[in-house]
Design a protein around this motif. Structure first.
Motif, PDB file in Angstrom:
ATOM      1  N   MET A  50      78.301  57.331  -5.525  1.00 56.10           N
ATOM      2  CA  MET A  50      78.568  57.597  -4.130  1.00 56.10           C
ATOM      3  C   MET A  50      78.021  58.962  -3.625  1.00 56.10           C
ATOM      4  SD  MET A  50      82.350  57.504  -2.359  1.00 56.10           S
ATOM      5  CE  MET A  50      82.849  59.222  -3.305  1.00 56.10           C
ATOM      6  N   ARG A  51      77.186  58.830  -2.418  1.00 54.25           N
ATOM      7  CA  ARG A  51      76.604  59.696  -1.842  1.00 54.25           C
ATOM      8  C   ARG A  51      77.300  59.764  -0.490  1.00 54.25           C
ATOM      9  NH1 ARG A  51      71.523  59.301   0.914  1.00 54.25           N
ATOM     10  NH2 ARG A  51      70.505  61.333   0.909  1.00 54.25           N
ATOM     11  N   MET A  52      77.551  61.047  -0.234  1.00 49.91           N
ATOM     12  CA  MET A  52      78.052  61.284   1.418  1.00 49.91           C
ATOM     13  C   MET A  52      77.021  62.229   2.262  1.00 49.91           C
ATOM     14  SD  MET A  52      82.047  62.327   0.718  1.00 49.91           S
ATOM     15  CE  MET A  52      83.069  61.385  -0.344  1.00 49.91           C
ATOM     16  N   ILE A  53      76.788  61.716   3.396  1.00 48.11           N
ATOM     17  CA  ILE A  53      75.918  62.372   4.358  1.00 48.11           C
ATOM     18  C   ILE A  53      76.695  62.870   5.523  1.00 48.11           C
ATOM     19  CG2 ILE A  53      73.660  62.000   5.419  1.00 48.11           C
ATOM     20  CD1 ILE A  53      73.511  59.558   3.413  1.00 48.11           C
ATOM     21  N   ASP A  54      76.563  64.233   5.730  1.00 49.25           N
ATOM     22  CA  ASP A  54      77.085  64.685   7.000  1.00 49.25           C
ATOM     23  C   ASP A  54      76.147  64.432   8.355  1.00 49.25           C
ATOM     24  OD1 ASP A  54      78.579  66.011   9.002  1.00 49.25           O
ATOM     25  OD2 ASP A  54      78.632  67.782   7.706  1.00 49.25           O
ATOM     26  N   LEU A  55      76.636  63.523   9.335  1.00 50.64           N
ATOM     27  CA  LEU A  55      75.831  63.288  10.349  1.00 50.64           C
ATOM     28  C   LEU A  55      76.163  64.092  11.591  1.00 50.64           C
ATOM     29  CD1 LEU A  55      76.406  59.594   9.814  1.00 50.64           C
ATOM     30  CD2 LEU A  55      74.268  61.066   8.723  1.00 50.64           C
ATOM     31  N   THR A  56      76.711  65.220  11.387  1.00 44.04           N
ATOM     32  CA  THR A  56      77.223  65.959  12.273  1.00 44.04           C
ATOM     33  C   THR A  56      76.594  67.358  12.822  1.00 44.04           C
ATOM     34  OG1 THR A  56      79.487  65.131  11.321  1.00 44.04           O
ATOM     35  CG2 THR A  56      79.591  66.897  13.313  1.00 44.04           C
ATOM     36  N   LEU A  57      76.461  67.456  13.995  1.00 37.53           N
ATOM     37  CA  LEU A  57      75.654  68.868  14.453  1.00 37.53           C
ATOM     38  C   LEU A  57      76.603  69.762  14.248  1.00 37.53           C
ATOM     39  CD1 LEU A  57      74.301  67.959  18.068  1.00 37.53           C
ATOM     40  CD2 LEU A  57      72.742  68.666  15.837  1.00 37.53           C
ATOM     41  N   PRO A  58      76.094  71.155  13.885  1.00 43.67           N
ATOM     42  CA  PRO A  58      76.989  72.362  13.752  1.00 43.67           C
ATOM     43  C   PRO A  58      77.360  72.802  15.114  1.00 43.67           C
ATOM     44  CG  PRO A  58      74.525  72.899  13.220  1.00 43.67           C
ATOM     45  CD  PRO A  58      74.699  71.430  13.367  1.00 43.67           C
ATOM     46  N   LEU A  59      78.400  73.283  15.259  1.00 44.39           N
ATOM     47  CA  LEU A  59      78.843  74.115  16.326  1.00 44.39           C
ATOM     48  C   LEU A  59      78.821  75.582  16.183  1.00 44.39           C
ATOM     49  CD1 LEU A  59      82.453  72.169  16.887  1.00 44.39           C
ATOM     50  CD2 LEU A  59      80.182  71.885  17.939  1.00 44.39           C
ATOM     51  N   TYR A  60      77.961  76.114  16.984  1.00 42.33           N
ATOM     52  CA  TYR A  60      77.551  77.429  17.225  1.00 42.33           C
ATOM     53  C   TYR A  60      77.332  78.096  18.573  1.00 42.33           C
ATOM     54  CZ  TYR A  60      72.760  75.473  17.598  1.00 42.33           C
ATOM     55  OH  TYR A  60      71.805  74.673  17.871  1.00 42.33           O
ATOM     56  N   ASP A  61      77.404  79.423  18.748  1.00 42.84           N
ATOM     57  CA  ASP A  61      77.379  80.049  20.134  1.00 42.84           C
ATOM     58  C   ASP A  61      76.079  79.264  20.929  1.00 42.84           C
ATOM     59  OD1 ASP A  61      79.430  81.286  19.559  1.00 42.84           O
ATOM     60  OD2 ASP A  61      78.543  83.176  19.767  1.00 42.84           O
ATOM     61  N   PHE A  62      76.564  78.849  22.170  1.00 42.22           N
ATOM     62  CA  PHE A  62      75.381  78.220  23.015  1.00 42.22           C
ATOM     63  C   PHE A  62      74.669  77.213  22.540  1.00 42.22           C
ATOM     64  CE2 PHE A  62      76.475  82.634  24.393  1.00 42.22           C
ATOM     65  CZ  PHE A  62      77.156  82.570  25.436  1.00 42.22           C
ATOM     66  N   MET A  63      75.311  76.364  21.860  1.00 38.72           N
ATOM     67  CA  MET A  63      74.301  75.207  21.109  1.00 38.72           C
ATOM     68  C   MET A  63      74.146  74.328  22.278  1.00 38.72           C
ATOM     69  SD  MET A  63      77.443  72.897  19.350  1.00 38.72           S
ATOM     70  CE  MET A  63      76.208  71.716  19.149  1.00 38.72           C
ATOM     71  N   PRO A  64      72.956  73.886  22.130  1.00 35.22           N
ATOM     72  CA  PRO A  64      72.573  72.740  23.651  1.00 35.22           C
ATOM     73  C   PRO A  64      73.437  71.796  23.883  1.00 35.22           C
ATOM     74  CG  PRO A  64      71.246  72.314  21.506  1.00 35.22           C
ATOM     75  CD  PRO A  64      71.933  73.638  21.140  1.00 35.22           C
ATOM     76  N   VAL A  65      73.997  70.960  23.112  1.00 36.43           N
ATOM     77  CA  VAL A  65      74.690  69.853  23.505  1.00 36.43           C
ATOM     78  C   VAL A  65      76.159  70.168  23.797  1.00 36.43           C
ATOM     79  CG1 VAL A  65      75.555  67.502  22.772  1.00 36.43           C
ATOM     80  CG2 VAL A  65      73.479  68.518  22.072  1.00 36.43           C
ATOM     81  N   GLY A  66      76.355  70.424  25.099  1.00 33.89           N
ATOM     82  CA  GLY A  66      77.498  70.898  25.789  1.00 33.89           C
ATOM     83  C   GLY A  66      77.318  72.261  26.408  1.00 33.89           C
ATOM     84  N   ASN A  67      76.018  72.453  26.969  1.00 38.56           N
ATOM     85  CA  ASN A  67      75.739  73.682  27.276  1.00 38.56           C
ATOM     86  C   ASN A  67      74.591  73.579  28.572  1.00 38.56           C
ATOM     87  OD1 ASN A  67      75.531  76.366  27.476  1.00 38.56           O
ATOM     88  ND2 ASN A  67      73.435  76.568  26.221  1.00 38.56           N
ATOM     89  N   VAL A  68      74.366  72.259  29.058  1.00 36.46           N
ATOM     90  CA  VAL A  68      73.263  72.128  30.054  1.00 36.46           C
ATOM     91  C   VAL A  68      73.729  71.425  31.196  1.00 36.46           C
ATOM     92  CG1 VAL A  68      71.332  72.063  28.313  1.00 36.46           C
ATOM     93  CG2 VAL A  68      72.654  69.838  29.087  1.00 36.46           C
ATOM     94  N   TRP A  69      74.702  70.953  31.429  1.00 39.34           N
ATOM     95  CA  TRP A  69      75.284  70.011  32.595  1.00 39.34           C
ATOM     96  C   TRP A  69      76.180  70.915  33.433  1.00 39.34           C
ATOM     97  CZ3 TRP A  69      71.605  66.897  32.725  1.00 39.34           C
ATOM     98  CH2 TRP A  69      71.254  65.986  31.690  1.00 39.34           C
ATOM     99  N   ALA A  70      76.546  70.777  34.631  1.00 40.45           N
ATOM    100  CA  ALA A  70      77.401  71.606  35.226  1.00 40.45           C
ATOM    101  C   ALA A  70      78.824  71.352  34.842  1.00 40.45           C
ATOM    102  CB  ALA A  70      77.247  70.942  36.980  1.00 40.45           C
ATOM    103  N   TRP A  71      79.208  70.305  34.320  1.00 42.97           N
ATOM    104  CA  TRP A  71      80.680  70.230  33.658  1.00 42.97           C
ATOM    105  C   TRP A  71      80.635  70.767  32.190  1.00 42.97           C
ATOM    106  CZ3 TRP A  71      79.437  64.776  35.325  1.00 42.97           C
ATOM    107  CH2 TRP A  71      78.586  64.347  34.164  1.00 42.97           C
ATOM    108  N   ASP A  72      79.658  71.213  31.810  1.00 43.90           N
ATOM    109  CA  ASP A  72      79.734  71.738  30.428  1.00 43.90           C
ATOM    110  C   ASP A  72      80.315  73.364  30.344  1.00 43.90           C
ATOM    111  OD1 ASP A  72      78.653  69.669  29.105  1.00 43.90           O
ATOM    112  OD2 ASP A  72      76.664  70.520  28.986  1.00 43.90           O
ATOM    113  N   VAL A  73      81.122  73.447  29.064  1.00 44.13           N
ATOM    114  CA  VAL A  73      81.574  74.686  28.689  1.00 44.13           C
ATOM    115  C   VAL A  73      80.945  75.242  27.469  1.00 44.13           C
ATOM    116  CG1 VAL A  73      83.548  76.392  28.416  1.00 44.13           C
ATOM    117  CG2 VAL A  73      83.663  74.472  29.964  1.00 44.13           C
ATOM    118  N   PRO A  74      79.974  76.286  27.515  1.00 42.55           N
ATOM    119  CA  PRO A  74      79.397  76.415  26.499  1.00 42.55           C
ATOM    120  C   PRO A  74      80.052  76.751  25.001  1.00 42.55           C
ATOM    121  CG  PRO A  74      78.367  77.666  28.176  1.00 42.55           C
ATOM    122  CD  PRO A  74      79.491  77.047  28.646  1.00 42.55           C
ATOM    123  N   PHE A  75      79.843  76.395  24.009  1.00 38.19           N
ATOM    124  CA  PHE A  75      80.754  76.825  22.709  1.00 38.19           C
ATOM    125  C   PHE A  75      80.127  78.076  22.466  1.00 38.19           C
ATOM    126  CE2 PHE A  75      81.217  77.666  18.594  1.00 38.19           C
ATOM    127  CZ  PHE A  75      82.370  76.830  17.992  1.00 38.19           C
TER     128      PHE A  75
END
Length: 261
Positions: A1-26
């Motif tokens: 069995m092989r597991m693969i993490d398909l998740t972006l890491p969360l870190y300060d000011f990461m881009p996804v969640g940081n560009v739109w007017a409704w976003d709150v930067p991590f």
């Protein structure tokens, strides 16, 4: 069995969640430290859908099940198939690409689907910064409609992709807000963001982000900003999506995991 993490890491000011007017930067800030207090605690601020995230019908349909109400069997150890729709920066996935992606795929009744564009490889989110979100490939409205046709024919209700955003925000938010330098995008809940959103109507949002409305209208749950899809070797695998159990949330940051047997 092989597991693969398909998740972006969360870190300060990461881009996804940081560009739109409704976003709150991590952002993560220490509350206590091991040196001074004996153990460490951290305060986290973020958008409810920062990074890899699950989006659901409740986003656009009042009364639909919220994240905390979704049955676990709809998200855990789902039989899944990966299909390829290679894209470069800013490309829109068309109906023709969707058709080609499914050609020859071992797509079975009830399968979850993972659409691999190649955008989420090589830690591109680090090298591109905010442009990882702003220049992402996206799913066109017509591409989403074709995807719904394929999935509905198989009774499929879960799909994910490595596009940072399913929509593009190209008409309003991208030119008016997201394209500004970071120091000119004072994030929500700033007065600037609140004033912008006060004039950002439902009609504008639906023009900017067309494919999400197609998916929620078809009652298909969908995941954005997956990564490392190139590490999936098998065409079939088991997919697990674990959103934060936020009461009443209409979408949430999640952990995405593939298991090859």
């Amino acid at each position: 069995m092989r597991m693969i993490d398909l998740t972006l890491p969360l870190y300060d000011f990461m881009p996804v969640g940081n560009v739109w007017a409704w976003d709150v930067p991590f952002q993560a800030r220490p509350i206590t430290t091991a040196e001074r207090n004996g153990y460490e605690l951290t305060m986290v601020t973020m958008h409810s859908e920062a990074g890899t995230r699950l989006m659901i019908r409740a986003m656009t349909h009042e009364g639909a099940a919220t994240v905390d109400q979704l049955p676990l069997e709809s998200l855990v150890a789902r039989e899944a198939v990966v299909v390829d729709a290679p894209c470069g920066a800013g490309d829109g996935v068309s109906p023709e690409q969707i058709d080609r992606a499914f050609e020859g795929a071992d797509f079975r009744e009830g399968d979850a689907v993972v659409i691999r564009t190649g955008w989420g490889e090589d830690e591109r989110w680090k090298t591109l910064g905010d442009d990882y979100a702003r220049r992402t490939p996206f799913i066109t409205k017509e591409g989403a409609e074709r995807l719904v046709e394929h999935m509905s024919a198989k009774g499929s209700d879960l799909v994910g992709s490595d596009v940072a955003y399913w929509g593009q925000g190209h008409k309003y938010q991208l030119p008016e807000w997201a394209s500004r330098p970071a120091w000119e995008r004072n994030p929500f809940p700033s007065m600037e963001a609140q004033r912008y959103l006060a004039g950002y109507t439902k009609e504008k949002a639906l023009e900017d982000f067309q494919s999400p409305a197609v998916m929620t209208g078809a009652n298909i749950n969908f995941v954005g900003a997956m990564c490392n899809l190139g590490a999936i070797r098998a065409r079939r695998f088991k997919l697990t999506i674990l959103p934060l159990k936020i009461q009443g949330a209409r979408g949430a940051t999640c952990r995405a995991i593939a298991v090859e047997e």
